[in-house]
Design a protein around this motif. Structure first.
Motif, PDB file in Angstrom:
ATOM      1  N   VAL A  85     -23.915   9.892 -22.572  1.00 29.28           N
ATOM      2  CA  VAL A  85     -22.840   9.483 -23.475  1.00 29.28           C
ATOM      3  C   VAL A  85     -21.555   9.434 -22.661  1.00 29.28           C
ATOM      4  O   VAL A  85     -21.178  10.421 -22.034  1.00 29.28           O
ATOM      5  CB  VAL A  85     -22.681  10.452 -24.660  1.00 29.28           C
ATOM      6  CG1 VAL A  85     -21.498  10.031 -25.523  1.00 29.28           C
ATOM      7  CG2 VAL A  85     -23.950  10.487 -25.500  1.00 29.28           C
ATOM      8  N   HIS A  86     -20.879   8.268 -22.687  1.00 26.37           N
ATOM      9  CA  HIS A  86     -19.733   7.989 -21.819  1.00 26.37           C
ATOM     10  C   HIS A  86     -18.539   7.627 -22.697  1.00 26.37           C
ATOM     11  O   HIS A  86     -18.622   6.688 -23.496  1.00 26.37           O
ATOM     12  CB  HIS A  86     -20.115   6.837 -20.876  1.00 26.37           C
ATOM     13  CG  HIS A  86     -19.021   6.376 -19.969  1.00 26.37           C
ATOM     14  ND1 HIS A  86     -19.090   6.507 -18.608  1.00 26.37           N
ATOM     15  CD2 HIS A  86     -17.839   5.760 -20.220  1.00 26.37           C
ATOM     16  CE1 HIS A  86     -18.007   5.989 -18.063  1.00 26.37           C
ATOM     17  NE2 HIS A  86     -17.221   5.542 -19.021  1.00 26.37           N
ATOM     18  N   LEU A  87     -17.435   8.366 -22.575  1.00 20.79           N
ATOM     19  CA  LEU A  87     -16.223   8.107 -23.359  1.00 20.79           C
ATOM     20  C   LEU A  87     -15.101   7.692 -22.423  1.00 20.79           C
ATOM     21  O   LEU A  87     -14.675   8.455 -21.559  1.00 20.79           O
ATOM     22  CB  LEU A  87     -15.814   9.368 -24.137  1.00 20.79           C
ATOM     23  CG  LEU A  87     -14.438   9.326 -24.828  1.00 20.79           C
ATOM     24  CD1 LEU A  87     -14.399   8.231 -25.885  1.00 20.79           C
ATOM     25  CD2 LEU A  87     -14.089  10.686 -25.427  1.00 20.79           C
ATOM     26  N   ASN A  88     -14.603   6.465 -22.592  1.00 24.29           N
ATOM     27  CA  ASN A  88     -13.476   5.978 -21.799  1.00 24.29           C
ATOM     28  C   ASN A  88     -12.181   6.605 -22.271  1.00 24.29           C
ATOM     29  O   ASN A  88     -11.864   6.590 -23.466  1.00 24.29           O
ATOM     30  CB  ASN A  88     -13.367   4.452 -21.906  1.00 24.29           C
ATOM     31  CG  ASN A  88     -14.363   3.734 -21.012  1.00 24.29           C
ATOM     32  OD1 ASN A  88     -14.747   4.246 -19.966  1.00 24.29           O
ATOM     33  ND2 ASN A  88     -14.796   2.550 -21.418  1.00 24.29           N
ATOM     34  N   PHE A  93     -10.256   6.534 -15.977  1.00 27.95           N
ATOM     35  CA  PHE A  93     -10.832   7.852 -16.225  1.00 27.95           C
ATOM     36  C   PHE A  93     -11.724   7.842 -17.460  1.00 27.95           C
ATOM     37  O   PHE A  93     -11.465   7.132 -18.437  1.00 27.95           O
ATOM     38  CB  PHE A  93      -9.723   8.904 -16.404  1.00 27.95           C
ATOM     39  CG  PHE A  93      -9.028   9.279 -15.118  1.00 27.95           C
ATOM     40  CD1 PHE A  93      -9.544  10.270 -14.302  1.00 27.95           C
ATOM     41  CD2 PHE A  93      -7.858   8.626 -14.741  1.00 27.95           C
ATOM     42  CE1 PHE A  93      -8.911  10.613 -13.122  1.00 27.95           C
ATOM     43  CE2 PHE A  93      -7.218   8.964 -13.564  1.00 27.95           C
ATOM     44  CZ  PHE A  93      -7.743   9.960 -12.747  1.00 27.95           C
ATOM     45  N   ALA A  94     -12.778   8.665 -17.393  1.00 31.05           N
ATOM     46  CA  ALA A  94     -13.717   8.771 -18.510  1.00 31.05           C
ATOM     47  C   ALA A  94     -14.319  10.176 -18.512  1.00 31.05           C
ATOM     48  O   ALA A  94     -14.327  10.876 -17.491  1.00 31.05           O
ATOM     49  CB  ALA A  94     -14.812   7.725 -18.400  1.00 31.05           C
ATOM     50  N   ILE A  95     -14.815  10.577 -19.668  1.00 34.53           N
ATOM     51  CA  ILE A  95     -15.555  11.827 -19.827  1.00 34.53           C
ATOM     52  C   ILE A  95     -17.013  11.479 -20.056  1.00 34.53           C
ATOM     53  O   ILE A  95     -17.340  10.601 -20.865  1.00 34.53           O
ATOM     54  CB  ILE A  95     -15.022  12.656 -21.006  1.00 34.53           C
ATOM     55  CG1 ILE A  95     -13.588  13.106 -20.743  1.00 34.53           C
ATOM     56  CG2 ILE A  95     -15.918  13.861 -21.265  1.00 34.53           C
ATOM     57  CD1 ILE A  95     -13.463  14.134 -19.646  1.00 34.53           C
ATOM     58  N   ARG A  96     -17.918  12.166 -19.344  1.00 35.77           N
ATOM     59  CA  ARG A  96     -19.348  11.944 -19.521  1.00 35.77           C
ATOM     60  C   ARG A  96     -20.032  13.251 -19.881  1.00 35.77           C
ATOM     61  O   ARG A  96     -19.638  14.325 -19.432  1.00 35.77           O
ATOM     62  CB  ARG A  96     -19.999  11.409 -18.234  1.00 35.77           C
ATOM     63  CG  ARG A  96     -19.405  10.167 -17.665  1.00 35.77           C
ATOM     64  CD  ARG A  96     -20.286   9.532 -16.608  1.00 35.77           C
ATOM     65  NE  ARG A  96     -20.996  10.486 -15.779  1.00 35.77           N
ATOM     66  CZ  ARG A  96     -21.913  10.157 -14.869  1.00 35.77           C
ATOM     67  NH1 ARG A  96     -22.236   8.895 -14.685  1.00 35.77           N
ATOM     68  NH2 ARG A  96     -22.513  11.075 -14.145  1.00 35.77           N
ATOM     69  N   GLN A 142     -14.990  11.397 -14.797  1.00 35.99           N
ATOM     70  CA  GLN A 142     -15.298  10.260 -13.926  1.00 35.99           C
ATOM     71  C   GLN A 142     -14.029   9.476 -13.616  1.00 35.99           C
ATOM     72  O   GLN A 142     -13.242   9.168 -14.513  1.00 35.99           O
ATOM     73  CB  GLN A 142     -16.309   9.334 -14.602  1.00 35.99           C
ATOM     74  CG  GLN A 142     -16.605   8.061 -13.815  1.00 35.99           C
ATOM     75  CD  GLN A 142     -17.648   7.195 -14.499  1.00 35.99           C
ATOM     76  OE1 GLN A 142     -18.705   7.670 -14.882  1.00 35.99           O
ATOM     77  NE2 GLN A 142     -17.335   5.917 -14.662  1.00 35.99           N
ATOM     78  N   PHE A 143     -13.852   9.168 -12.332  1.00 36.59           N
ATOM     79  CA  PHE A 143     -12.757   8.306 -11.891  1.00 36.59           C
ATOM     80  C   PHE A 143     -13.356   7.034 -11.300  1.00 36.59           C
ATOM     81  O   PHE A 143     -14.170   7.097 -10.362  1.00 36.59           O
ATOM     82  CB  PHE A 143     -11.889   9.004 -10.847  1.00 36.59           C
ATOM     83  CG  PHE A 143     -10.846   8.108 -10.240  1.00 36.59           C
ATOM     84  CD1 PHE A 143      -9.722   7.741 -10.966  1.00 36.59           C
ATOM     85  CD2 PHE A 143     -11.006   7.611  -8.958  1.00 36.59           C
ATOM     86  CE1 PHE A 143      -8.769   6.903 -10.422  1.00 36.59           C
ATOM     87  CE2 PHE A 143     -10.054   6.766  -8.398  1.00 36.59           C
ATOM     88  CZ  PHE A 143      -8.923   6.417  -9.136  1.00 36.59           C
TER      89      PHE A 143
END
Length: 243
Positions: A85-88, A93-96, A142-143
């Motif tokens: 599950v990947h949130l932009n 930048f994002a949170i996974r 994530q960058f």
């Protein structure tokens, strides 16, 4: 069974990794999925292989006994299965996270025994395997770089907690094996890249994980356990995600 599954997954990963070299060059002339990165959420299926081992320290008793001469940690391969599950957060930048992340691995210690108990089944070299089925709970930042045509590079850093469903620390009939605790936590870092195809995004990724907690449930009365003090997990994995 696990060995056959590892072979099948290896074949799948090798075939999938060949896609960028056989077909991706033909897709550079068109921009695939141009609005893909504008979506807040992405979901994917992750499949991978890992190489794991134990990082350990000798207990002071190791120098004071004359039975176990050498202890070594042996590398072994395993497999990973996960749902991504990947949130932009913004453009870069994002949170996974992985709500379902199963890791099947096998680690081992190799002992050189000076006085093996031959009637008891010992040999000069003893291999003690430890199989693990871990349910992980990672959170990663994530960058990502700018997208260039149908290609994007990224790096990740994160923390995770692991629950080993096959841990044997509580077993009463496991006197001749290394007993490990169920819970572990650690940090991880990696690098990967997105390949944008007309109907999906393929993401190869290389990741390294360092366990922080001491996994060893030491028993000073057992020969194989008493010579080891702390045990920390180490793992490097190569995976593919289809989003």
């Amino acid at each position: 069974m696990q060995h056959l599954l590892r072979r099948k997954i290896s074949y799948i990963i090798i075939c999938a990794l060949s896609i960028p070299f056989t077909g991706f060059s033909q897709l550079r002339s068109q921009l695939n999925l141009p609005d893909y990165d504008d979506k807040n959420f992405h979901f994917g299926i992750n499949l991978g292989m890992n190489k794991s081992h134990f990082n350990f320290t000798h207990h002071p008793i190791f120098l004071n006994q004359d039975s176990v001469m050498v202890v070594e940690s042996i590398n072994n391969t395993g497999i990973n299965l996960a749902w991504l599950v990947h949130l932009n957060l913004n453009e870069h930048f994002a949170i996974r996270t992985f709500p379902l992340d199963l890791t099947f691995s096998e680690k081992a210690f190799e002992y050189a025994i000076k006085y093996p108990d031959v009637p008891g089944g010992e040999t000069p070299v003893m291999l003690k395997k430890v199989q693990s089925i871990s349910l992980s709970f990672p959170v990663q930042l994530q960058f990502s770089s700018d997208r260039i045509d149908n290609f994007k590079v990224y790096t990740i850093v994160g923390v995770k907690g692991d629950l080993d469903l096959a841990a044997n620390a509580g077993k009463k009939n496991a006197e001749e094996v290394i007993k490990l605790k169920k819970f572990d936590y650690g940090v991880e870092a990696g690098i990967g890249f997105h390949l944008y195809f007309p109907y999906f995004v393929l993401t190869p990724e290389l990741k390294v994980a360092w366990g922080i907690s001491n996994l060893h449930s030491r028993n000073q009365s057992l020969k194989y356990s008493s010579v080891i003090d702390k045990i920390n997990s180490r793992m490097i994995s190569l995976s593919l995600t289809v989003e």
